[in-house]
Design an enzyme around this catalytic site. Structure first.
Site, PDB file in Angstrom:
ATOM      1  CB  CYS A  29      -0.403  15.121   4.072  1.00 56.27           C
ATOM      2  SG  CYS A  29       0.936  14.214   4.879  1.00 56.27           S
ATOM      3  CB  CYS A  75       0.124  11.398   3.686  1.00 57.61           C
ATOM      4  SG  CYS A  75      -0.314  11.831   5.379  1.00 57.61           S
ATOM      5  CB  CYS A  90       6.770 -11.387 -12.118  1.00 55.51           C
ATOM      6  SG  CYS A  90       5.368 -10.944 -13.145  1.00 55.51           S
ATOM      7  CB  CYS A 122       7.897  -9.171 -14.984  1.00 55.17           C
ATOM      8  SG  CYS A 122       6.793  -8.609 -13.662  1.00 55.17           S
TER       9      CYS A 122
END
Length: 438
Positions: free
Chosen positions: A195, A192, A55, A58
């Protein structure tokens, strides 16, 4: 020779592209093997860059990221994850582009997205602002711990989240595997959705189960994104996963529903499977009756015929009531010999006949119900099942007043003795004399 030289140079170039950070930098290289230990379990504030070696943005950020790491050394920790190599770690935190910078502050399970500039000064300013916010939260009494909380949302769950035991890599074996209690353990991930939906149900069930089993069945929760050692041991691959742990046995998967009712029902079944037989107390005094019945929702009293042999108490009561005990652990069990507590019998409408007999008493409401069916495993089970669903006729106990209970001597556990009959010598009786009269 040239192909070999080009090959070496090619490998060197690849390595150079990948090595955005080295051990000499103040940027801490993070991987799946050290991320939980370094970041999640740390009390420090972390700035973490998720990058890809190929990248361009980056590579442009790397010098400023290193400079900011040096400036923040000892104050805020700065790390970097090669999310191209460690895709699972990037995916865990929803990384979809490079570079992505996240701030792991008070709640390590919910890192914040860094939205500031990419210069070293902007990064340092962003880190210091996050650090000030963290200190303010701690001063206000809000810790950044990993208590069992996923959604952080409001609403009444009908339970107490504190009744869900937070389990970790460090305490799991001691709390669960070494325990004589039965455990239902949820392995969850904070991000989640299923969850989060389960959370209030799990908390409500934990409170109910704790009360109804007197702590003999416990509900726990493991953040599987943090405590990967214990989660990996049990092959957790999806969330939420619920497992049942009983001492000395292999864990089994929970296959039931996800409502609090489903969870409570399963927990009570597990409790009954492991519950000791009910304690049967003889009604020896008013104190025995009062203490036993006041501590239970229902008090079951069996009135037994005169004990002529141990089979009466063993077969009718101990075996029968032990077998049907099942989910009836909220009951207390008492027995008395017929005729020993006549006022009690009269108030229950037993009336000195029809032994063995049984009644269920609610001393708080001063109500009772009589067993009308057979005094057998089937009959008693049906009697109590009807009561549990609100069926069956009830009456007021003794006009609303507890009958007088006499203090009696306890059964000594020995066989009763039949009356001794006088022996008669009939050897000299002539039966022909009686035959003529008849």
């Amino acid at each position: 020779m040239k192909p070999l030289l080009f090959g070496v140079l090619g490998c060197s170039l690849v390595l150079a592209v990948q090595a955005l950070y080295s051990a000499s930098d103040d940027v801490i290289e993070l991987t799946p093997s050290n991320f939980n230990r370094e970041v999640i379990q740390s009390d420090s504030l972390w700035l973490v860059e998720f990058y890809a070696p190929w990248c361009g943005h980056c590579r442009n950020l790397a010098p400023d990221w290193k400079k900011a790491a040096t400036a923040l050394k000892g104050i805020v920790k700065v790390g970097a994850v090669d999310a191209d190599q460690h895709k699972s770690l990037g995916g865990q935190y929803g990384v979809r582009g490079f570079p992505t910078i996240k701030i792991f502050g008070a709640n390590k399970n919910k890192p914040e997205e860094y939205q500031g500039g990419r210069s070293s000064q902007a990064i340092v300013d962003g880190a210091m602002n996050a650090l000030r916010n963290l200190v303010k939260e701690r001063l206000s009494g809000r810790s950044g711990g990993s208590d069992y909380k996923q959604s952080g949302g409001g609403g009444s769950s009908g339970g107490n989240k504190k009744d869900v035991v937070e389990l970790t890599d460090d305490n799991f074996d001691k709390m669960v595997l070494d325990s004589d209690d039965v455990w239902l353990v949820e392995f969850f991930a904070p991000w989640c959705g299923h969850c989060k939906n389960l959370e209030p149900e799990w908390a409500a069930a934990a409170t109910a189960v704790k009360e109804q089993t007197k702590g003999k069945v416990r509900l726990g929760a493991v953040d599987a994104t943090v405590h990967q050692a214990v989660s990996g041991r049990y092959g957790i691959r999806g969330f939420p996963t619920i497992k049942i742990f009983r001492k000395g046995e292999e864990p089994e998967d929970y296959q039931g529903g996800r409502t609090r009712g489903d969870i409570i029902e399963k927990a009570l079944d597990l409790f009954s499977d492991n519950a000791p037989p009910p304690e049967l107390l003889e009604i020896l005094s008013e104190d025995v009756l009062k203490k036993t019945c006041e501590d239970s929702q229902l008090c079951i009293i069996a009135v037994l015929p005169h004990i002529l042999d141990t089979a009466t108490i063993n077969n009718i009561v101990r075996e029968t009531l032990t077998v049907i005990n099942g989910r009836l652990f909220l009951l207390s069990w008492l027995w008395t010999e017929a005729g020993a507590q006549m006022e009690l019998e009269s108030s229950l409408g037993i009336g000195g006949f029809g032994y063995p007999a049984m009644a269920a008493i609610n001393t708080r409401k001063m109500k009772f119900a009589l067993l009308r069916g057979s005094f057998s495993e089937t009959g008693i089970h049906e009697f109590l099942r009807e009561l549990s669903v609100g069926r069956g006729s009830t009456a007021t106990l003794g006009g609303g007043v507890m009958p007088k209970i006499h203090t009696v001597e306890p059964w000594d556990g020995k066989d009763g003795q039949l009356p001794v009959e006088e022996d008669y010598d009939l050897s000299d009786v002539e039966l022909d004399d009686f035959r003529d009269e008849l």
